[in-house]
Design an enzyme around this catalytic site. Structure first.
Site, PDB file in Angstrom:
ATOM      1  N   GLY A  28      23.777  33.274  76.293  1.00  0.00           N
ATOM      2  CA  GLY A  28      22.717  33.412  77.301  1.00  0.00           C
ATOM      3  C   GLY A  28      23.177  32.959  78.677  1.00  0.00           C
ATOM      4  O   GLY A  28      24.325  32.504  78.847  1.00  0.00           O
TER       5      GLY A  28
ATOM      6  N   HIS B 139      10.497  31.149  89.416  1.00  0.00           N
ATOM      7  CA  HIS B 139      11.708  31.400  88.630  1.00  0.00           C
ATOM      8  C   HIS B 139      12.085  32.876  88.671  1.00  0.00           C
ATOM      9  O   HIS B 139      11.262  33.730  89.017  1.00  0.00           O
ATOM     10  CB  HIS B 139      11.511  30.967  87.168  1.00  0.00           C
ATOM     11  CG  HIS B 139      11.588  29.495  86.971  1.00  0.00           C
ATOM     12  ND1 HIS B 139      10.475  28.678  87.063  1.00  0.00           N
ATOM     13  CD2 HIS B 139      12.640  28.674  86.724  1.00  0.00           C
ATOM     14  CE1 HIS B 139      10.843  27.424  86.870  1.00  0.00           C
ATOM     15  NE2 HIS B 139      12.153  27.382  86.659  1.00  0.00           N
TER      16      HIS B 139
ATOM     17  N   LYS C 260      12.721  35.084  83.119  1.00  0.00           N
ATOM     18  CA  LYS C 260      12.183  33.909  82.404  1.00  0.00           C
ATOM     19  C   LYS C 260      11.054  34.332  81.475  1.00  0.00           C
ATOM     20  O   LYS C 260      10.148  35.057  81.870  1.00  0.00           O
ATOM     21  CB  LYS C 260      11.711  32.842  83.402  1.00  0.00           C
ATOM     22  CG  LYS C 260      11.284  31.558  82.700  1.00  0.00           C
ATOM     23  CD  LYS C 260      11.208  30.396  83.646  1.00  0.00           C
ATOM     24  CE  LYS C 260      10.671  29.137  82.961  1.00  0.00           C
ATOM     25  NZ  LYS C 260      11.572  28.679  81.876  1.00  0.00           N
TER      26      LYS C 260
HETATM   27  N1  LIG Z   1      15.852  22.090  80.253  1.00  0.00           N
HETATM   28  C1  LIG Z   1      16.422  22.688  81.316  1.00  0.00           C
HETATM   29  O1  LIG Z   1      16.836  22.046  82.302  1.00  0.00           O
HETATM   30  C2  LIG Z   1      16.570  24.189  81.325  1.00  0.00           C
HETATM   31  C3  LIG Z   1      17.226  24.851  82.369  1.00  0.00           C
HETATM   32  C4  LIG Z   1      17.395  26.239  82.298  1.00  0.00           C
HETATM   33  C5  LIG Z   1      16.898  26.932  81.194  1.00  0.00           C
HETATM   34  N2  LIG Z   1      16.240  26.255  80.213  1.00  0.00           N
HETATM   35  C6  LIG Z   1      15.728  26.925  79.019  1.00  0.00           C
HETATM   36  O2  LIG Z   1      16.843  27.269  78.177  1.00  0.00           O
HETATM   37  C7  LIG Z   1      16.493  28.419  77.409  1.00  0.00           C
HETATM   38  C8  LIG Z   1      17.570  29.487  77.581  1.00  0.00           C
HETATM   39  O3  LIG Z   1      17.583  29.924  78.919  1.00  0.00           O
HETATM   40  P1  LIG Z   1      18.524  31.135  79.374  1.00  0.00           P
HETATM   41  O4  LIG Z   1      18.157  31.411  80.787  1.00  0.00           O
HETATM   42  O5  LIG Z   1      19.947  30.855  79.041  1.00  0.00           O
HETATM   43  O6  LIG Z   1      17.973  32.310  78.429  1.00  0.00           O
HETATM   44  P2  LIG Z   1      18.733  33.598  77.914  1.00  0.00           P
HETATM   45  O7  LIG Z   1      17.679  34.543  77.403  1.00  0.00           O
HETATM   46  O8  LIG Z   1      19.701  34.099  78.929  1.00  0.00           O
HETATM   47  O9  LIG Z   1      19.600  33.071  76.670  1.00  0.00           O
HETATM   48  C9  LIG Z   1      19.069  32.778  75.394  1.00  0.00           C
HETATM   49  C10 LIG Z   1      20.160  33.040  74.356  1.00  0.00           C
HETATM   50  O10 LIG Z   1      19.640  32.678  73.064  1.00  0.00           O
HETATM   51  C11 LIG Z   1      20.069  33.661  72.136  1.00  0.00           C
HETATM   52  N3  LIG Z   1      19.167  33.694  70.983  1.00  0.00           N
HETATM   53  C12 LIG Z   1      18.038  34.421  70.820  1.00  0.00           C
HETATM   54  N4  LIG Z   1      17.483  34.161  69.619  1.00  0.00           N
HETATM   55  C13 LIG Z   1      18.280  33.247  69.024  1.00  0.00           C
HETATM   56  C14 LIG Z   1      18.230  32.578  67.779  1.00  0.00           C
HETATM   57  N5  LIG Z   1      17.220  32.762  66.917  1.00  0.00           N
HETATM   58  N6  LIG Z   1      19.226  31.699  67.489  1.00  0.00           N
HETATM   59  C15 LIG Z   1      20.241  31.463  68.370  1.00  0.00           C
HETATM   60  N7  LIG Z   1      20.334  32.073  69.579  1.00  0.00           N
HETATM   61  C16 LIG Z   1      19.362  32.946  69.890  1.00  0.00           C
HETATM   62  C17 LIG Z   1      20.066  34.966  72.913  1.00  0.00           C
HETATM   63  O11 LIG Z   1      20.901  35.931  72.291  1.00  0.00           O
HETATM   64  C18 LIG Z   1      20.562  34.522  74.280  1.00  0.00           C
HETATM   65  O12 LIG Z   1      21.975  34.649  74.358  1.00  0.00           O
HETATM   66  C19 LIG Z   1      15.095  28.847  77.890  1.00  0.00           C
HETATM   67  O13 LIG Z   1      14.125  28.291  77.037  1.00  0.00           O
HETATM   68  C20 LIG Z   1      14.993  28.229  79.278  1.00  0.00           C
HETATM   69  O14 LIG Z   1      13.668  27.999  79.693  1.00  0.00           O
HETATM   70  C21 LIG Z   1      16.075  24.913  80.262  1.00  0.00           C
END
Ligand SMILES: NC(=O)c1ccc[n+]([C@@H]2O[C@H](COP(=O)([O-])OP(=O)(O)OC[C@H]3O[C@@H](n4cnc5c(N)ncnc54)[C@H](O)[C@@H]3O)[C@@H](O)[C@H]2O)c1
Length: 248
Positions: A10, A141, A145
């Site tokens: 991701g 965002h 998102k």
């Molecule tokens: N806490 C923080 O500071 C912070 C910062 C940025 C993003 N986030 C969160 O992190 C998460 C990911 O964000 P992103 O922008 O990388 O999203 P994204 O959609 O780009 O990536 C998510 C990844 O998870 C994978 N995925 C989907 N289902 C899955 C499963 N069952 N098992 C394993 N992998 C699976 C997808 O293939 C994808 O590669 C979101 O919930 C986002 O809100 C948190």
């Protein structure tokens, strides 16, 4: 630290891979991603935690809520600390996280950045000092998102509610909504383009407004925070932690 990266393919997974390359003391030994192409990584990537055989010191997760069960099962079975950065968990998820945290160190934070965690402290101070203010939270965002409001907006809401218990969230406004009640706290989500993440908390009084604002300029701030949290967990006993524990 030897790291298992969940959600490796991701946007945040890719950012974390780049961030780890700037830290020679850390290495990603395996990734988990249900939909990513394993050939596009220079470490093994599996479609489920059940297939991971590498030994690790911690798990860093930036994936989806559906991945939570597999992550927690793996962490407890193998006694590996876990940093949960994914947002959008519900009350069942939170109960499962608490149960796992009784056995291994778990850190969960809707925002891993140092700046946002400072913003949270400032919101509490302003809510105390400006106790009669109307408070409105606005988050912005990128258009990919999935969840709204953001995990960070919920953290800001909880920070304000900690000081003013009567506050009740109103998510967006539409139609004839009537006069604003003093106990309302508005929460608004803007989505578009490539905005990394902006959060504003407005304290609105008659004739003056105080706005506290944070802008993330690069996703790397979240990966850096996740690495710092992981290092903290490797020397902590089982329990549920937040970024404020890391910053203490
Ligand atoms: N806490 C923080 O500071 C912070 C910062 C940025 C993003 N986030 C969160 O992190 C998460 C990911 O964000 P992103 O922008 O990388 O999203 P994204 O959609 O780009 O990536 C998510 C990844 O998870 C994978 N995925 C989907 N289902 C899955 C499963 N069952 N098992 C394993 N992998 C699976 C997808 O293939 C994808 O590669 C979101 O919930 C986002 O809100 C948190």
């Amino acid at each position: 630290m030897r790291i298992i990266l969940s959600g490796a393919g991701g946007a945040m997974g890719r950012t974390t891979i780049a961030t780890v390359k700037n830290h020679p003391e850390h290495v990603i030994v395996a990734g988990v991603d249900k939909f990513a192409d394993p050939s596009s990584f220079d470490f093994p990537v599996y479609d489920s935690f059940a297939k991971v055989t590498e030994k690790a010191d911690c798990i860093i997760d930036f994936s989806v809520k559906a991945a939570l069960k597999g992550i927690l099962e793996y962490a407890v079975k193998n006694d590996v600390p876990v940093v949960l950065c994914t947002t959008g968990y519900d009350s069942d998820d939170t109960a499962a996280i608490k149960a796992a945290a009784a056995k291994v160190p778990v850190l969960m934070s809707g925002n891993m950045s140092l700046g946002v965690n400072t913003l949270i402290k400032l919101v509490k101070e302003a809510a105390k000092a400006l106790s009669g203010a109307d408070i409105e939270i606005i988050e912005q965002h990128h258009h990919n998102k999935a969840d709204a409001p953001s995990g960070t907006a919920k953290m800001l809401l909880n920070a304000a509610k900690e000081i003013r218990g009567e506050l009740t969230p109103v998510y967006g406004r539409e139609g004839i909504v009537g006069k604003r009640r003093p106990e309302e706290i508005g929460v608004h989500a803007v989505r578009g383009g490539s905005i990394v993440g902006k959060h504003e908390v407005m304290f609105i009084l008659n004739n003056e407004i105080v706005t506290l604002k944070h802008e993330a300029e690069s996703k790397a701030v979240f990966s850096e925070g996740a690495l710092r949290a992981a290092a903290f967990l490797t020397s902590s006993p089982a329990g549920l932690y937040s970024m404020s524990d890391v910053l203490k």
